[in-house]
Design an enzyme around this catalytic site. Structure first.
Site, PDB file in Angstrom:
ATOM      1  N   ALA A 148      -3.832  -0.039   9.171  1.00  0.00           N
ATOM      2  CA  ALA A 148      -5.292   0.032   9.188  1.00  0.00           C
ATOM      3  C   ALA A 148      -5.757   1.193  10.067  1.00  0.00           C
ATOM      4  CB  ALA A 148      -5.866  -1.281   9.699  1.00  0.00           C
ATOM      5  N   ARG A 163       4.671   4.560  17.799  1.00  0.00           N
ATOM      6  CA  ARG A 163       3.847   4.454  16.596  1.00  0.00           C
ATOM      7  C   ARG A 163       2.556   5.261  16.742  1.00  0.00           C
ATOM      8  NH1 ARG A 163       2.801  -1.366  13.872  1.00  0.00           N
ATOM      9  NH2 ARG A 163       2.846  -0.440  11.817  1.00  0.00           N
ATOM     10  N   ASN A 198      -4.879   1.938  -1.653  1.00  0.00           N
ATOM     11  CA  ASN A 198      -5.393   0.575  -1.875  1.00  0.00           C
ATOM     12  C   ASN A 198      -6.125   0.446  -3.203  1.00  0.00           C
ATOM     13  OD1 ASN A 198      -7.818   1.866  -1.403  1.00  0.00           O
ATOM     14  ND2 ASN A 198      -8.632   0.264  -0.089  1.00  0.00           N
ATOM     15  N   ASP A 244     -10.119   2.650   2.309  1.00  0.00           N
ATOM     16  CA  ASP A 244     -10.345   1.942   3.580  1.00  0.00           C
ATOM     17  C   ASP A 244     -11.156   2.806   4.560  1.00  0.00           C
ATOM     18  OD1 ASP A 244      -9.068  -0.421   2.875  1.00  0.00           O
ATOM     19  OD2 ASP A 244      -7.105   0.283   3.547  1.00  0.00           O
ATOM     20  N   LYS A 286       0.821  -1.216   0.000  1.00  0.00           N
ATOM     21  CA  LYS A 286       0.000   0.000   0.000  1.00  0.00           C
ATOM     22  C   LYS A 286       0.856   1.268   0.000  1.00  0.00           C
ATOM     23  CE  LYS A 286      -4.168  -1.980   2.033  1.00  0.00           C
ATOM     24  NZ  LYS A 286      -5.232  -1.846   3.025  1.00  0.00           N
ATOM     25  N   ASN A 293      -1.705   2.278  21.787  1.00  0.00           N
ATOM     26  CA  ASN A 293      -0.980   1.229  21.074  1.00  0.00           C
ATOM     27  C   ASN A 293       0.090   0.623  21.968  1.00  0.00           C
ATOM     28  OD1 ASN A 293      -0.627  -0.187  18.582  1.00  0.00           O
ATOM     29  ND2 ASN A 293       1.315   0.888  18.309  1.00  0.00           N
TER      30      ASN A 293
HETATM   31  P1  ATR Z   1      -2.223  -3.379   9.804  1.00  0.00           P
HETATM   32  O1  ATR Z   1      -1.783  -2.780   8.502  1.00  0.00           O
HETATM   33  O2  ATR Z   1      -3.132  -4.578   9.636  1.00  0.00           O
HETATM   34  O3  ATR Z   1      -2.785  -2.369  10.739  1.00  0.00           O
HETATM   35  P2  ATR Z   1       0.292  -3.338  11.213  1.00  0.00           P
HETATM   36  O4  ATR Z   1       0.655  -2.063  10.524  1.00  0.00           O
HETATM   37  O5  ATR Z   1       1.324  -4.397  11.343  1.00  0.00           O
HETATM   38  O6  ATR Z   1      -0.906  -4.049  10.460  1.00  0.00           O
HETATM   39  O7  ATR Z   1      -0.314  -2.988  12.652  1.00  0.00           O
HETATM   40  C1  ATR Z   1      -0.686  -3.973  13.546  1.00  0.00           C
HETATM   41  C2  ATR Z   1      -1.261  -3.324  14.812  1.00  0.00           C
HETATM   42  O8  ATR Z   1      -1.641  -4.364  15.717  1.00  0.00           O
HETATM   43  C3  ATR Z   1      -0.285  -2.454  15.553  1.00  0.00           C
HETATM   44  O9  ATR Z   1      -0.984  -1.448  16.257  1.00  0.00           O
HETATM   45  C4  ATR Z   1       0.335  -3.453  16.540  1.00  0.00           C
HETATM   46  O10 ATR Z   1       0.947  -2.874  17.667  1.00  0.00           O
HETATM   47  P3  ATR Z   1       2.491  -2.422  17.598  1.00  0.00           P
HETATM   48  O11 ATR Z   1       2.530  -1.130  16.821  1.00  0.00           O
HETATM   49  O12 ATR Z   1       2.909  -2.270  19.022  1.00  0.00           O
HETATM   50  O13 ATR Z   1       3.219  -3.538  16.880  1.00  0.00           O
HETATM   51  C5  ATR Z   1      -0.904  -4.202  16.943  1.00  0.00           C
HETATM   52  N1  ATR Z   1      -0.607  -5.527  17.499  1.00  0.00           N
HETATM   53  C6  ATR Z   1      -0.262  -6.650  16.825  1.00  0.00           C
HETATM   54  N2  ATR Z   1      -0.089  -7.673  17.679  1.00  0.00           N
HETATM   55  C7  ATR Z   1      -0.298  -7.186  18.927  1.00  0.00           C
HETATM   56  C8  ATR Z   1      -0.289  -7.764  20.258  1.00  0.00           C
HETATM   57  N3  ATR Z   1       0.020  -9.042  20.455  1.00  0.00           N
HETATM   58  N4  ATR Z   1      -0.580  -6.941  21.296  1.00  0.00           N
HETATM   59  C9  ATR Z   1      -0.875  -5.652  21.104  1.00  0.00           C
HETATM   60  N5  ATR Z   1      -0.930  -5.056  19.885  1.00  0.00           N
HETATM   61  C10 ATR Z   1      -0.650  -5.805  18.807  1.00  0.00           C
END
Ligand code: ATR
Length: 271
Positions: free
Chosen positions: A130, A154, A86, A101, A65, A149
């Site tokens: 997302a 982030r 997207n 989205d 993306k 988060n």
């Molecule tokens: P997407 O494009 O689907 O949003 P991403 O950019 O990888 O995928 O983002 C994933 C999100 O899920 C992030 O907010 C991530 O938190 P981090 O920024 O700390 O990585 C969150 N996430 C994924 N697994 C997690 C977990 N086990 N506990 C808490 N947050 C989680």
């Protein structure tokens, strides 16, 4: 024949061909919507020569993306704001980019809970790709947005794009903001099959709040289950997937489709 496709790596999991195929058949259009798996080393070249691909346009999914947004010669304002696209199409030979989205997210809520956006504070859990689209759409609708988060930096990076409208904090502070939020959304992968659940106490949430999840496998995530058990209004994530497809189909195939109950049943059966 008009051709479109979804580009990704991997791409076999994408339900977009099922959605667009349903509409192509419904309108009786001589068109095709397929999947194109592109290896990471090939994506720049594919997009640079998009006009030779034979496609009228395409959807772009993870992990392309951001590269799609950069490759486009013309970007919709939302693509400039969030740095990810997207939906791509050609206009006079120029590759154009949109990100649907966010519009998919709000259109689904408009359909399922009319008036969901009349009150002003939203809690967004997660700060990934997302979340960027969701936060942008919520700001457009006038919400004051709190992003929590696991990785604070982030959330801060996302919030810094909307000074005064979006604030950032750590995930462990979710309950604090949940108590005053009118709208709550999980944008993390937590709740997907086999994954952990969002750690939030629904008992602190106001009883008129609306709760949604962008995860749609399973359709009812533990997050939504807990909200429903508390008697809150809930909306699952499948509608966002269906609604985000509408603008692309309209651009490539020249007809504006609708998200019908029949389409939803078709995709639900494939989950
Ligand atoms: P997407 O494009 O689907 O949003 P991403 O950019 O990888 O995928 O983002 C994933 C999100 O899920 C992030 O907010 C991530 O938190 P981090 O920024 O700390 O990585 C969150 N996430 C994924 N697994 C997690 C977990 N086990 N506990 C808490 N947050 C989680």
């Amino acid at each position: 024949m008009i051709r479109a496709a979804v580009l990704g790596w991997p791409v076999s999991q994408s339900r977009s061909p099922l959605i667009h195929g349903y509409w192509l058949k419904q309108f009786g259009i001589d068109g095709d919507y397929g999947r194109i798996a592109i290896e990471p080393g090939q994506i720049d070249s594919f997009l640079a020569h998009f006009a030779d691909s034979g496609l009228a346009g395409c959807n772009v999914t993870i992990p392309y993306k951001e590269v799609a947004a950069r490759a486009a010669g013309h970007r919709q304002p939302v693509v400039e704001r969030i740095g990810a696209a997207n939906t791509l199409w050609l206009e006079n030979g120029v590759l154009c980019a949109d990100n649907t989205d966010g519009i998919g997210f709000v259109s689904n809520l408009d359909e399922r809970v009319p008036g969901w956006d009349t009150q002003g504070e939203a809690l967004v859990i997660g700060a990934g790709g997302a979340a960027a689209a969701v936060v942008d759409a919520l700001v457009e609708r006038g919400f004051m947005v709190r992003v929590v988060n696991r990785t604070l930096s982030r959330a801060e990076a996302l919030a810094s794009r909307y000074p005064g409208q979006v604030s950032a904090d750590v995930l462990s502070e979710a309950n604090r903001y949940a108590a005053t939020a009118n709208f709550l959304v999980n944008t993390t992968s937590l709740g997907m099959k086999g994954d952990g659940a969002v750690d939030l106490d629904m008992n602190v949430v106001s009883c008129d709040a609306v709760v949604t999840d962008i995860v749609y496998v399973p359709l009812v995530t533990p997050f939504l289950e807990a909200a429903a058990a508390r008697g809150l209004r809930t909306v699952d994530g499948l509608g966002m997937l269906l609604h985000q497809a509408v603008p692309g189909f309209t651009r490539w195939f020249g007809h504006r489709p609708t998200v019908t109950a029949e389409l939803r049943v078709l995709i639900e059966a494939d989950l």
